[in-house]
Write a protein that holds these residues in place. Structure first.
Motif, mmCIF file in Angstrom:
data_model
loop_
_atom_site.group_PDB
_atom_site.id
_atom_site.type_symbol
_atom_site.label_atom_id
_atom_site.label_comp_id
_atom_site.label_asym_id
_atom_site.label_seq_id
_atom_site.Cartn_x
_atom_site.Cartn_y
_atom_site.Cartn_z
ATOM 1 N N GLY A 119 0.860 -1.172 0.145
ATOM 2 C CA GLY A 119 0.035 -0.089 0.008
ATOM 3 C C GLY A 119 0.870 1.255 -0.027
ATOM 4 O O GLY A 119 1.783 1.203 -0.081
ATOM 5 N N ALA A 120 0.154 2.354 0.252
ATOM 6 C CA ALA A 120 0.840 3.881 0.237
ATOM 7 C C ALA A 120 0.433 4.477 1.259
ATOM 8 O O ALA A 120 -0.838 4.298 1.848
ATOM 9 N N ASP A 121 1.238 5.463 1.890
ATOM 10 C CA ASP A 121 0.870 6.254 2.989
ATOM 11 C C ASP A 121 0.123 7.559 2.565
ATOM 12 O O ASP A 121 -0.478 7.615 1.326
ATOM 13 N N GLN A 122 -0.269 8.350 3.449
ATOM 14 C CA GLN A 122 -0.939 9.703 3.462
ATOM 15 C C GLN A 122 -0.280 10.607 2.116
ATOM 16 O O GLN A 122 -1.222 11.546 1.713
ATOM 17 N N LEU A 123 0.748 10.436 1.747
ATOM 18 C CA LEU A 123 1.303 11.289 0.905
ATOM 19 C C LEU A 123 1.655 10.358 -0.563
ATOM 20 O O LEU A 123 2.132 10.735 -1.544
ATOM 21 N N GLY A 124 1.217 9.260 -0.528
ATOM 22 C CA GLY A 124 1.398 8.239 -1.680
ATOM 23 C C GLY A 124 2.736 7.565 -1.893
ATOM 24 O O GLY A 124 3.041 7.098 -2.905
ATOM 25 N N ARG A 125 3.502 7.477 -0.630
ATOM 26 C CA ARG A 125 4.592 6.897 -0.768
ATOM 27 C C ARG A 125 4.708 5.528 -0.552
ATOM 28 O O ARG A 125 3.935 5.209 0.207
ATOM 29 N N ASP A 126 5.429 4.874 -1.206
ATOM 30 C CA ASP A 126 5.235 3.256 -1.163
ATOM 31 C C ASP A 126 5.743 2.739 0.090
ATOM 32 O O ASP A 126 6.917 2.925 0.648
ATOM 33 N N THR A 127 4.936 1.972 1.060
ATOM 34 C CA THR A 127 4.907 1.738 2.225
ATOM 35 C C THR A 127 6.345 0.614 2.373
ATOM 36 O O THR A 127 7.068 0.380 3.317
ATOM 37 N N TYR A 128 6.020 -0.187 1.337
ATOM 38 C CA TYR A 128 7.083 -1.453 1.144
ATOM 39 C C TYR A 128 8.614 -0.750 1.081
ATOM 40 O O TYR A 128 9.601 -1.325 2.050
ATOM 41 N N SER A 129 8.821 -0.016 0.283
ATOM 42 C CA SER A 129 10.055 0.603 0.285
ATOM 43 C C SER A 129 10.475 1.432 1.291
ATOM 44 O O SER A 129 11.678 1.340 2.019
#
Length: 292
Positions: A72-82
């Motif tokens: 998934g992605a956080d509130q800013l659209g950053r990749d959570t896995y990375s």
């Protein structure tokens, strides 16, 4: 052909026995696998990550797992896995530097306290007890109010608060060896204290300290994550397991994935080092192994 001494044969047999005991312990092997995964994921994060940890993808913000964003992605659209992978690099750095520095300093101070004169022993014990009397979070709050939050501050707090544990164990072990025959023989032939400590005392007490260090790694990782969660450690946008949990907690009603993804590596890392440390402790301490 050089003859093989009975001592070498005995050492080889004992090493094989310990290896067999370790491999036959399923929890120990599981702990080793989890620890290996932690190191590999942290060291190889630039190659395992699918995105730049700070790359924004606004349309994907707060989305769940997908082919493009595996966790998934956080509130800013950053990749959570990375971000999880790069957060592991921060945890590894704090654990490696913090535990190593604490181990070395605590070992030296503990040997000095146990081998030195009584007044020096009492003075160092007073210092150790004084440091241990301060809760880590309280000490962190005081330091942050004076110096401001930073990763270096987290490292300093971890080192300072961890030294007494290693020093006390090293002191107790040194006191037990101080009056043994081989130490008294070295002193009788005029060996200096430095030679006695580093050539004869240290090799005999380093084993338990290394096991303690393995079990302290999850403690250090948790301290770093806790301080970062409170905003006292690593600051955004740097990826850290603590900051990921903090940011995910704010939007947990909208998307639980950042909290889940940030909590799982903490749990697995803590479990892995704990299982590995307990298994090594049981193997290298026959008394504990006999009671199980």
């Amino acid at each position: 052909m050089a003859a093989i001494s009975p001592t070498s044969i005995g050492n080889s047999i004992r090493q094989r026995e310990k290896l067999f005991l370790f491999l036959s312990n399923r929890l120990g092997v599981l702990g080793f696998v989890l620890v290996a995964m932690f190191f590999i994921s942290a060291l190889c994060a630039p190659w395992l990550a699918t995105h730049d940890p700070n790359q924004l993808d606004i349309p994907a913000r707060l989305s769940g797992p997908s082919a493009d964003h595996w966790l998934g992605a956080d509130q800013l659209g950053r990749d959570t896995y990375s971000r999880i992978l790069y957060g592991g690099r921060v945890a590894l750095k704090v654990a490696a530097i913090g535990v190593t520095a604490s181990l070395v300093i605590g070992l030296v101070l503990g040997m000095i306290a146990g081998y030195g004169p009584r007044w020096l022993d009492n003075a160092l014990l007073l210092v150790f007890d004084t440091i241990r009397s301060f809760p880590t979070i309280v000490l962190a709050l005081a330091a942050v109010s004076l110096l401001g939050p930073s990763l270096n501050l987290v490292l300093s707090i971890v080192i300072i608060t961890s030294i007494p544990g290693y020093a006390r164990l090293a002191r107790t072990s040194t006191l037990a060896l101080k009056n043994t025959e081989f130490i008294l023989a070295e002193r009788a032939i005029g060996a200096r204290a430095r030679r006695v400590l580093f050539l004869h005392v240290m090799p005999n007490i380093i084993g338990p300290l290394l096991i303690l260090a393995a079990m302290d790694v999850p403690v250090v990782v948790t301290i770093e994550a806790g301080l970062s969660f409170l905003g006292l450690g690593v600051l955004p946008p740097t990826a850290s397991w603590g900051t990921i949990l903090n940011e995910g907690y704010l939007v947990i009603r909208t998307s639980p994935w950042p909290v889940i993804a940030g909590g799982i590596p903490l749990v697995l890392t803590t479990l892995g080092f704990t299982l590995l440390g307990e298994t090594l402790r049981d193997i290298f301490d026959p008394r504990l192994r006999g009671n199980r």
